[in-house]
Write a protein that holds these residues in place. Structure first.
Motif, short mmCIF file in Angstrom:
data_model
loop_
_atom_site.label_atom_id
_atom_site.label_comp_id
_atom_site.label_asym_id
_atom_site.label_seq_id
_atom_site.Cartn_x
_atom_site.Cartn_y
_atom_site.Cartn_z
N MET A 11 -49.20 -65.29 28.53
CA MET A 11 -48.24 -66.25 28.54
C MET A 11 -48.17 -65.81 26.90
O MET A 11 -48.89 -66.59 26.29
N ASN A 12 -46.97 -66.61 26.65
CA ASN A 12 -46.61 -67.18 24.82
C ASN A 12 -47.70 -67.93 24.65
O ASN A 12 -47.17 -68.75 25.34
N ARG A 13 -47.57 -68.05 23.81
CA ARG A 13 -48.80 -69.04 23.31
C ARG A 13 -47.58 -69.98 21.41
O ARG A 13 -47.19 -68.79 21.09
N VAL A 14 -48.05 -70.62 21.47
CA VAL A 14 -47.28 -71.84 20.07
C VAL A 14 -48.07 -71.07 19.22
O VAL A 14 -49.31 -71.61 19.72
N LEU A 15 -47.50 -70.50 17.79
CA LEU A 15 -48.27 -70.49 16.58
C LEU A 15 -47.96 -71.21 15.21
O LEU A 15 -47.29 -72.06 15.49
N ILE A 59 -54.52 -77.23 8.62
CA ILE A 59 -54.21 -76.79 9.85
C ILE A 59 -54.34 -74.84 9.21
O ILE A 59 -54.71 -74.78 8.13
N ILE A 60 -55.17 -74.14 10.51
CA ILE A 60 -55.02 -73.20 10.42
C ILE A 60 -54.77 -71.52 10.77
O ILE A 60 -54.28 -72.24 12.63
N PRO A 61 -53.69 -71.39 10.14
CA PRO A 61 -52.57 -70.51 10.59
C PRO A 61 -53.46 -69.52 11.56
O PRO A 61 -54.30 -68.88 11.40
N ASP A 62 -52.65 -68.53 12.23
CA ASP A 62 -52.27 -68.12 13.45
C ASP A 62 -52.25 -66.41 12.71
O ASP A 62 -53.42 -65.41 13.04
N ILE A 63 -51.51 -66.78 12.27
CA ILE A 63 -50.57 -65.29 11.78
C ILE A 63 -50.52 -65.69 9.90
O ILE A 63 -49.83 -66.90 9.96
N ILE A 64 -50.92 -65.14 8.73
CA ILE A 64 -50.01 -65.22 7.66
C ILE A 64 -48.44 -64.67 7.70
O ILE A 64 -48.89 -63.51 8.10
N ILE A 65 -47.19 -64.89 6.95
CA ILE A 65 -46.45 -63.74 6.81
C ILE A 65 -46.01 -63.88 5.72
O ILE A 65 -46.44 -65.13 5.16
N LEU A 66 -46.30 -62.81 4.86
CA LEU A 66 -45.93 -63.28 3.32
C LEU A 66 -45.03 -62.17 2.56
O LEU A 66 -45.27 -60.94 3.05
N ASP A 112 -65.38 -65.45 3.90
CA ASP A 112 -65.63 -65.34 5.17
C ASP A 112 -64.85 -66.06 6.58
O ASP A 112 -65.34 -65.50 7.80
N TYR A 113 -64.46 -67.35 5.88
CA TYR A 113 -63.51 -67.84 6.80
C TYR A 113 -62.63 -67.89 7.64
O TYR A 113 -61.89 -67.67 8.76
N LEU A 114 -61.48 -67.11 6.65
CA LEU A 114 -60.26 -66.87 6.31
C LEU A 114 -59.87 -65.21 6.96
O LEU A 114 -58.72 -65.54 7.47
N LYS A 115 -60.81 -64.38 6.55
CA LYS A 115 -60.56 -62.90 6.64
C LYS A 115 -59.92 -62.78 8.31
O LYS A 115 -59.75 -61.57 7.98
N TYR A 116 -60.54 -63.51 9.03
CA TYR A 116 -59.89 -63.06 10.07
C TYR A 116 -58.44 -63.22 10.77
O TYR A 116 -58.04 -62.97 11.93
N ILE A 117 -57.40 -63.85 10.33
CA ILE A 117 -56.29 -64.31 10.01
C ILE A 117 -55.38 -63.04 10.01
O ILE A 117 -55.29 -62.98 9.01
N ASN A 119 -50.93 -62.65 21.29
CA ASN A 119 -51.84 -62.29 20.91
C ASN A 119 -53.67 -62.62 21.23
O ASN A 119 -52.96 -63.37 21.17
N GLU A 120 -54.80 -62.30 21.30
CA GLU A 120 -55.93 -63.08 21.36
C GLU A 120 -56.01 -63.69 19.85
O GLU A 120 -56.12 -62.10 19.21
N PHE A 121 -56.63 -64.31 19.68
CA PHE A 121 -57.34 -64.76 18.37
C PHE A 121 -58.69 -65.27 18.25
O PHE A 121 -59.19 -65.55 19.25
N ILE A 122 -59.48 -64.49 17.07
CA ILE A 122 -60.51 -64.84 16.93
C ILE A 122 -60.91 -67.08 17.09
O ILE A 122 -60.01 -67.61 16.01
N SER A 123 -61.47 -67.25 17.81
CA SER A 123 -61.19 -68.88 17.23
C SER A 123 -62.97 -68.82 15.41
O SER A 123 -63.65 -68.47 15.67
N ARG A 124 -62.25 -70.26 15.66
CA ARG A 124 -62.30 -70.89 14.19
C ARG A 124 -62.95 -71.90 14.13
O ARG A 124 -62.62 -72.86 15.14
#
Length: 137
Positions: free
Chosen positions: A1-5, A51-58, A78-83, A132-137
């Protein structure tokens, strides 16, 4: 199932931002786009942690803090590196590609010249990360 990002788009070119938003609007999904004009502005948004993004496009070539510098700062936190961060750029410079992957980028995409190809690329990018599955923060 597709999630809202929640997508953090870091791009200094207004036309590129409009183009990206136009493609997402045609997908009829409710993804939330947070926009930053450069790496410095993006770091400010991320540090607030509203708001912590699920993905960063740059983009790579931006004023103040460029894409590679931003990646280094992101991955050092350490907090943001998994995005997951995906580069969306016109640069096919091998040195840039190597440096980005060395910095921990999740993908490196070249902006196509033809709009139709750009639409297809962005749709595939969003569809991929939506399941995709993301790491929960």
């Amino acid at each position: 199932m597709n999630r809202v990002l929640n997508i953090l788009l870091i791009e200094d070119d207004t036309i590129e931002v409009m183009k990206f938003n136009r493609v997402l609007s045609t997908m009829n999904l409710k993804h939330k786009i947070i926009e930053a004009n450069n790496g410095e502005e993006a770091l400010t948004i991320l540090k607030v942690k509203e708001i912590i993004p699920d993905i960063i496009i740059l983009d790579l070539n931006m004023p103040k803090i460029n894409g590679i510098e931003f990646l280094g700062m992101l991955k050092a936190d350490d907090y943001l590196k998994y995005i997951p961060a995906v580069i969306l750029t016109t640069s096919n410079n091998r040195k840039d590609v190597l440096e980005c992957y060395r910095s921990g980028v999740a993908g490196y995409l070249l902006k196509p010249l033809k709009y139709e190809d750009y639409v297809e690329l962005i749709k595939r990018l969003i569809e991929y990360w939506s399941c995709n599955e993301f790491i929960s923060r």
